[in-house]
Scaffold this motif. Structure first.
Motif, PDB file in Angstrom:
ATOM      1  N   MET A   1       0.845  -1.177   0.000  1.00  0.00           N
ATOM      2  CA  MET A   1       0.000   0.000   0.000  1.00  0.00           C
ATOM      3  C   MET A   1       0.892   1.242   0.000  1.00  0.00           C
ATOM      4  SD  MET A   1      -2.691   1.657   2.758  1.00  0.00           S
ATOM      5  CE  MET A   1      -3.173   0.207   3.513  1.00  0.00           C
ATOM      6  N   SER A   2       0.561   2.208  -0.837  1.00  0.00           N
ATOM      7  CA  SER A   2       1.359   3.427  -0.881  1.00  0.00           C
ATOM      8  C   SER A   2       0.929   4.376   0.234  1.00  0.00           C
ATOM      9  CB  SER A   2       1.207   4.108  -2.243  1.00  0.00           C
ATOM     10  OG  SER A   2      -0.130   4.509  -2.439  1.00  0.00           O
ATOM     11  N   THR A   3       1.823   5.275   0.565  1.00  0.00           N
ATOM     12  CA  THR A   3       1.549   6.241   1.620  1.00  0.00           C
ATOM     13  C   THR A   3       0.612   7.316   1.099  1.00  0.00           C
ATOM     14  OG1 THR A   3       3.743   5.858   2.514  1.00  0.00           O
ATOM     15  CG2 THR A   3       2.620   7.848   3.238  1.00  0.00           C
ATOM     16  N   ALA A   4      -0.349   7.700   1.917  1.00  0.00           N
ATOM     17  CA  ALA A   4      -1.253   8.795   1.583  1.00  0.00           C
ATOM     18  C   ALA A   4      -0.668  10.092   2.134  1.00  0.00           C
ATOM     19  CB  ALA A   4      -2.628   8.527   2.186  1.00  0.00           C
ATOM     20  N   HIS A   5      -1.141  11.208   1.621  1.00  0.00           N
ATOM     21  CA  HIS A   5      -0.648  12.523   2.053  1.00  0.00           C
ATOM     22  C   HIS A   5      -1.818  13.474   2.244  1.00  0.00           C
ATOM     23  CE1 HIS A   5       2.830  10.748   0.012  1.00  0.00           C
ATOM     24  NE2 HIS A   5       3.533  11.442   0.881  1.00  0.00           N
ATOM     25  N   ILE A   6      -1.604  14.476   3.085  1.00  0.00           N
ATOM     26  CA  ILE A   6      -2.563  15.568   3.273  1.00  0.00           C
ATOM     27  C   ILE A   6      -1.817  16.888   3.210  1.00  0.00           C
ATOM     28  CG2 ILE A   6      -4.135  14.221   4.726  1.00  0.00           C
ATOM     29  CD1 ILE A   6      -2.923  15.985   7.107  1.00  0.00           C
ATOM     30  N   GLN A   7      -2.566  17.967   3.038  1.00  0.00           N
ATOM     31  CA  GLN A   7      -2.042  19.322   3.204  1.00  0.00           C
ATOM     32  C   GLN A   7      -2.457  19.765   4.593  1.00  0.00           C
ATOM     33  OE1 GLN A   7      -3.856  21.566   0.008  1.00  0.00           O
ATOM     34  NE2 GLN A   7      -1.924  21.591  -1.092  1.00  0.00           N
ATOM     35  N   LEU A   8      -1.519  20.270   5.380  1.00  0.00           N
ATOM     36  CA  LEU A   8      -1.805  20.679   6.752  1.00  0.00           C
ATOM     37  C   LEU A   8      -1.455  22.144   6.936  1.00  0.00           C
ATOM     38  CD1 LEU A   8      -2.575  19.907   9.678  1.00  0.00           C
ATOM     39  CD2 LEU A   8      -0.160  19.356  10.032  1.00  0.00           C
ATOM     40  N   LEU A  10      -1.513  24.957   9.992  1.00  0.00           N
ATOM     41  CA  LEU A  10      -1.713  25.288  11.399  1.00  0.00           C
ATOM     42  C   LEU A  10      -1.673  26.804  11.527  1.00  0.00           C
ATOM     43  CD1 LEU A  10       0.623  22.585  12.971  1.00  0.00           C
ATOM     44  CD2 LEU A  10      -1.846  22.482  12.633  1.00  0.00           C
ATOM     45  N   PHE A  11      -2.677  27.371  12.166  1.00  0.00           N
ATOM     46  CA  PHE A  11      -2.831  28.819  12.225  1.00  0.00           C
ATOM     47  C   PHE A  11      -2.442  29.396  13.580  1.00  0.00           C
ATOM     48  CE2 PHE A  11      -5.568  27.386   8.841  1.00  0.00           C
ATOM     49  CZ  PHE A  11      -5.375  28.351   7.851  1.00  0.00           C
ATOM     50  N   ALA A  12      -2.152  30.692  13.561  1.00  0.00           N
ATOM     51  CA  ALA A  12      -1.867  31.489  14.765  1.00  0.00           C
ATOM     52  C   ALA A  12      -0.798  30.818  15.628  1.00  0.00           C
ATOM     53  CB  ALA A  12      -3.149  31.769  15.538  1.00  0.00           C
ATOM     54  N   GLY A  13      -1.085  30.599  16.904  1.00  0.00           N
ATOM     55  CA  GLY A  13      -0.105  30.053  17.835  1.00  0.00           C
ATOM     56  C   GLY A  13       0.315  28.623  17.534  1.00  0.00           C
ATOM     57  N   LEU A  14      -0.415  27.932  16.647  1.00  0.00           N
ATOM     58  CA  LEU A  14      -0.031  26.572  16.268  1.00  0.00           C
ATOM     59  C   LEU A  14       0.970  26.550  15.113  1.00  0.00           C
ATOM     60  CD1 LEU A  14      -3.482  24.726  16.441  1.00  0.00           C
ATOM     61  CD2 LEU A  14      -1.593  24.621  18.079  1.00  0.00           C
ATOM     62  N   ALA A  15       1.114  27.658  14.406  1.00  0.00           N
ATOM     63  CA  ALA A  15       1.990  27.709  13.227  1.00  0.00           C
ATOM     64  C   ALA A  15       3.422  27.215  13.495  1.00  0.00           C
ATOM     65  CB  ALA A  15       1.999  29.115  12.643  1.00  0.00           C
ATOM     66  N   PRO A  16       4.014  27.523  14.656  1.00  0.00           N
ATOM     67  CA  PRO A  16       5.378  27.029  14.887  1.00  0.00           C
ATOM     68  C   PRO A  16       5.501  25.497  14.926  1.00  0.00           C
ATOM     69  CG  PRO A  16       4.866  28.816  16.415  1.00  0.00           C
ATOM     70  CD  PRO A  16       3.594  28.454  15.710  1.00  0.00           C
ATOM     71  N   PHE A  17       4.385  24.803  15.096  1.00  0.00           N
ATOM     72  CA  PHE A  17       4.415  23.346  15.131  1.00  0.00           C
ATOM     73  C   PHE A  17       4.311  22.714  13.738  1.00  0.00           C
ATOM     74  CE2 PHE A  17       2.773  24.586  19.303  1.00  0.00           C
ATOM     75  CZ  PHE A  17       3.586  23.830  20.144  1.00  0.00           C
ATOM     76  N   ALA A  18       4.090  23.545  12.717  1.00  0.00           N
ATOM     77  CA  ALA A  18       3.905  23.017  11.361  1.00  0.00           C
ATOM     78  C   ALA A  18       5.178  22.328  10.869  1.00  0.00           C
ATOM     79  CB  ALA A  18       3.507  24.138  10.406  1.00  0.00           C
ATOM     80  N   PRO A  19       5.044  21.134  10.312  1.00  0.00           N
ATOM     81  CA  PRO A  19       6.226  20.462   9.774  1.00  0.00           C
ATOM     82  C   PRO A  19       6.688  21.138   8.487  1.00  0.00           C
ATOM     83  CG  PRO A  19       4.253  19.202   9.276  1.00  0.00           C
ATOM     84  CD  PRO A  19       3.827  20.349  10.160  1.00  0.00           C
ATOM     85  N   GLU A  20       7.940  20.932   8.139  1.00  0.00           N
ATOM     86  CA  GLU A  20       8.480  21.537   6.911  1.00  0.00           C
ATOM     87  C   GLU A  20       7.742  21.047   5.677  1.00  0.00           C
ATOM     88  OE1 GLU A  20      12.708  21.286   6.463  1.00  0.00           O
ATOM     89  OE2 GLU A  20      13.066  21.958   8.512  1.00  0.00           O
ATOM     90  N   PRO A  26       2.867  12.963   5.046  1.00  0.00           N
ATOM     91  CA  PRO A  26       2.475  11.562   4.890  1.00  0.00           C
ATOM     92  C   PRO A  26       1.632  11.106   6.077  1.00  0.00           C
ATOM     93  CG  PRO A  26       4.784  11.718   5.515  1.00  0.00           C
ATOM     94  CD  PRO A  26       4.291  13.123   5.328  1.00  0.00           C
ATOM     95  N   ILE A  27       0.593  10.340   5.787  1.00  0.00           N
ATOM     96  CA  ILE A  27      -0.271   9.806   6.844  1.00  0.00           C
ATOM     97  C   ILE A  27      -0.543   8.331   6.584  1.00  0.00           C
ATOM     98  CG2 ILE A  27      -1.436  12.019   7.266  1.00  0.00           C
ATOM     99  CD1 ILE A  27      -3.912  10.611   5.813  1.00  0.00           C
ATOM    100  N   GLU A  28      -0.947   7.663   7.629  1.00  0.00           N
ATOM    101  CA  GLU A  28      -1.461   6.296   7.522  1.00  0.00           C
ATOM    102  C   GLU A  28      -2.967   6.441   7.309  1.00  0.00           C
ATOM    103  OE1 GLU A  28      -1.316   2.292   7.334  1.00  0.00           O
ATOM    104  OE2 GLU A  28       0.460   3.497   7.781  1.00  0.00           O
ATOM    105  N   PRO A  29      -3.522   5.983   6.185  1.00  0.00           N
ATOM    106  CA  PRO A  29      -4.967   6.122   5.972  1.00  0.00           C
ATOM    107  C   PRO A  29      -5.756   5.574   7.160  1.00  0.00           C
ATOM    108  CG  PRO A  29      -3.909   5.367   3.967  1.00  0.00           C
ATOM    109  CD  PRO A  29      -2.859   5.326   5.056  1.00  0.00           C
ATOM    110  N   GLY A  30      -6.744   6.358   7.600  1.00  0.00           N
ATOM    111  CA  GLY A  30      -7.560   5.980   8.742  1.00  0.00           C
ATOM    112  C   GLY A  30      -7.133   6.625  10.041  1.00  0.00           C
TER     113      GLY A  30
END
Length: 78
Positions: A1-8, A10-20, A26-30
């Motif tokens: 099974m291939s890896t699925a992906h999303i666009q993420l 994170l706004f305001a105070g969460l922005a520093p946690f955004a991955p590069e 990449p996510i595990e479906p489900g």
């Protein structure tokens, strides 16, 4: 099974946690939004508003891949 992906986004105070690779995380479906945030070391208690493809969702919502996920912290206004 291939890896699925999303666009993420994170706004305001969460922005520093955004991955590069926020445009192609990449996510595990489900995986739940909460599970994804835990994997990325984003504090779940600060995830107040969650949108998946523009629809308000919850930490329990499941991802399959291809979604656009936006997360906002609590916002105080005046």
């Amino acid at each position: 099974m291939s890896t699925a992906h999303i666009q993420l986004k994170l706004f305001a105070g969460l922005a520093p946690f955004a991955p590069e690779n926020a445009d192609r995380v990449p996510i595990e479906p489900g995986v739940s939004v909460e599970g994804l945030l835990r994997q990325l070391d984003v504090p779940c208690e600060k995830a107040h508003l969650i949108f998946i493809d523009g629809i308000k969702c919850s930490l329990a919502s499941r991802l399959k891949g291809g979604e656009r996920v936006g997360i906002f912290p609590p916002v105080a206004g005046g």
